[in-house]
Design an enzyme around this catalytic site. Structure first.
Site, PDB file in Angstrom:
ATOM      1  N   LYS A 141       0.810  -1.219   0.000  1.00 54.92           N
ATOM      2  CA  LYS A 141       0.000   0.000   0.000  1.00 54.92           C
ATOM      3  C   LYS A 141       0.846   1.274   0.000  1.00 54.92           C
ATOM      4  O   LYS A 141       2.025   1.255   0.341  1.00 54.92           O
ATOM      5  CB  LYS A 141      -1.000  -0.026   1.160  1.00 54.92           C
ATOM      6  CG  LYS A 141      -2.191  -0.932   0.823  1.00 54.92           C
ATOM      7  CD  LYS A 141      -3.265  -0.947   1.865  1.00 54.92           C
ATOM      8  CE  LYS A 141      -4.392  -1.896   1.414  1.00 54.92           C
ATOM      9  NZ  LYS A 141      -5.396  -2.095   2.460  1.00 54.92           N
ATOM     10  N   ARG A 156      -3.333  -9.924   5.359  1.00 56.89           N
ATOM     11  CA  ARG A 156      -3.749 -10.052   3.949  1.00 56.89           C
ATOM     12  C   ARG A 156      -2.575  -9.585   3.086  1.00 56.89           C
ATOM     13  O   ARG A 156      -2.153  -8.439   3.189  1.00 56.89           O
ATOM     14  CB  ARG A 156      -4.992  -9.186   3.739  1.00 56.89           C
ATOM     15  CG  ARG A 156      -5.659  -9.334   2.404  1.00 56.89           C
ATOM     16  CD  ARG A 156      -6.953  -8.516   2.364  1.00 56.89           C
ATOM     17  NE  ARG A 156      -7.554  -8.533   1.057  1.00 56.89           N
ATOM     18  CZ  ARG A 156      -7.185  -7.751   0.052  1.00 56.89           C
ATOM     19  NH1 ARG A 156      -6.227  -6.876   0.225  1.00 56.89           N
ATOM     20  NH2 ARG A 156      -7.778  -7.846  -1.115  1.00 56.89           N
TER      21      ARG A 156
HETATM   22  C1  7PJ Z   1      -8.177  -4.600   2.091  1.00 57.79           C
HETATM   23  C2  7PJ Z   1      -9.216  -5.446   1.737  1.00 57.79           C
HETATM   24  C3  7PJ Z   1      -7.808  -4.496   3.460  1.00 57.79           C
HETATM   25  C4  7PJ Z   1      -9.536  -6.097   3.909  1.00 57.79           C
HETATM   26  C5  7PJ Z   1      -8.468  -4.463  -0.022  1.00 57.79           C
HETATM   27  C6  7PJ Z   1      -5.635  -3.851  -1.664  1.00 57.79           C
HETATM   28  C7  7PJ Z   1      -6.851  -3.000  -1.776  1.00 57.79           C
HETATM   29  N1  7PJ Z   1      -9.887  -6.200   2.628  1.00 57.79           N
HETATM   30  N2  7PJ Z   1      -9.397  -5.344   0.400  1.00 57.79           N
HETATM   31  N3  7PJ Z   1      -8.526  -5.278   4.326  1.00 57.79           N
HETATM   32  N4  7PJ Z   1      -7.696  -4.003   0.966  1.00 57.79           N
HETATM   33  N5  7PJ Z   1     -10.176  -6.812   4.835  1.00 57.79           N
HETATM   34  O1  7PJ Z   1      -5.651  -5.046  -1.924  1.00 57.79           O
HETATM   35  O2  7PJ Z   1      -4.569  -3.295  -1.352  1.00 57.79           O
HETATM   36  O3  7PJ Z   1      -6.923  -3.760   3.886  1.00 57.79           O
HETATM   37  S1  7PJ Z   1      -8.339  -3.983  -1.684  1.00 57.79           S
END
Ligand code: 7PJ
Length: 276
Positions: free
Chosen positions: A218, A252
């Site tokens: 990010k 994640r």
């Molecule tokens: C997140 C997400 C996050 C959760 C995305 C990316 C953007 N779901 N979906 N937490 N970010 N739970 O993949 O960087 O931070 S989409």
């Protein structure tokens, strides 16, 4: 061990990111062919992902919205085909109740909702399904959330939002022990807000629910290191370790093997630590 109903995952663990979108910020367009997506899922499972998060709608700032049918067409065939080759648990990153229902019917074990079930019909869908759900904080909407994020006290405000969503879920009939919380790094937050949340992660463990952290590649990491998206793996792994040392249960991540190795080191230290 993270116990979420019938889904049991060793913790801390990696949730591998599988975007089946043509426009995600980091890997958009790379895995939108179901065969390529399937191979990527198998690689991530092999590399130590405890769960695979399949997403069919990019939530990056300014991303185009997709219709229910388009999202179903992207996500469901991928969930079904992953199910045929590995029994790694699958979560589906969606805010749409119809996609939640179809995903679980296709074999997904968990729903990951960046809108924390605020879409019409989403609370009811999860209460019917009774599956684990990740409730993520976001200020504003994906299209405009990074324009001017503002908080008086970001940690307190995110925590009280998450408590409100737990209460809404429980009122709708969802078992509280199926809930995972996420501060939503980069979702309506400046880089300083993101660092403040990471530094105070234990305060976000509202009602002692487990915490998921998504910082992989990010822009805050780009801001700190001055690296491009493709160069942010080391920074992402470092942030994952920091998160786990501050109590995160699930990370994640795009780079599953590197992150899984780093979490093993962090966990070995946590187990011997008297002060954490
Ligand atoms: C997140 C997400 C996050 C959760 C995305 C990316 C953007 N779901 N979906 N937490 N970010 N739970 O993949 O960087 O931070 S989409």
């Amino acid at each position: 061990m993270l116990r979420l109903g019938s889904l049991n995952i060793p913790a801390p663990a990696v949730m591998g990111i599988l975007n089946v979108t043509p426009d995600s910020f980091s890997d958009g367009g790379r895995f939108d062919n179901p065969n390529i997506a399937l191979r990527q899922a198998a690689t991530m499972a092999e590399a130590g992902a405890a769960i695979i998060d399949v997403g069919g709608e990019s939530t990056r700032p300014g991303a185009a919205k997709v219709s229910v049918q388009e999202e179903l067409d992207r996500v469901i065939p991928v969930v079904e085909s992953i199910r045929t080759v590995t029994d790694v648990p699958i979560s589906v990153d969606t805010s749409k109740p119809a996609v939640m229902r179809a995903a679980v019917a296709a074999g997904a074990s968990m729903i990951n909702d960046v809108a924390a079930l605020r879409a019409e019909g989403a609370l009811e869908a999860i209460a019917d399904l009774q599956v684990p759900v990740c409730l993520m904080h976001m200020q504003g909407e994906p299209g405009t959330m990074q324009d001017a994020p503002q908080y008086d006290d970001v940690v307190e405000e995110v925590a009280s939002f998450l408590l409100g969503r737990i209460n809404a879920c429980v009122a709708a009939g969802l078992a509280e022990d199926l809930i995972v919380l996420d501060p939503g790094f980069g979702f309506g937050k400046t880089h300083i807000h993101n660092v403040e949340l990471l530094a105070n992660l234990r305060q976000l463990r509202v009602r002692d629910r487990p915490v998921l952290v998504g910082v992989s590649r990010k822009s805050t990491l780009g801001e700190i290191t001055k690296r491009t998206i493709g160069e942010r793996m080391p920074a992402s792994v470092a942030a994952a370790v920091v998160a786990v040392m501050h109590g995160a249960d699930l990370i994640r991540a795009h780079d599953v093997q590197a992150t899984a190795d780093a979490l093993k080191v962090a966990q070995a230290v946590i187990e011997k630590s008297e002060h954490i």
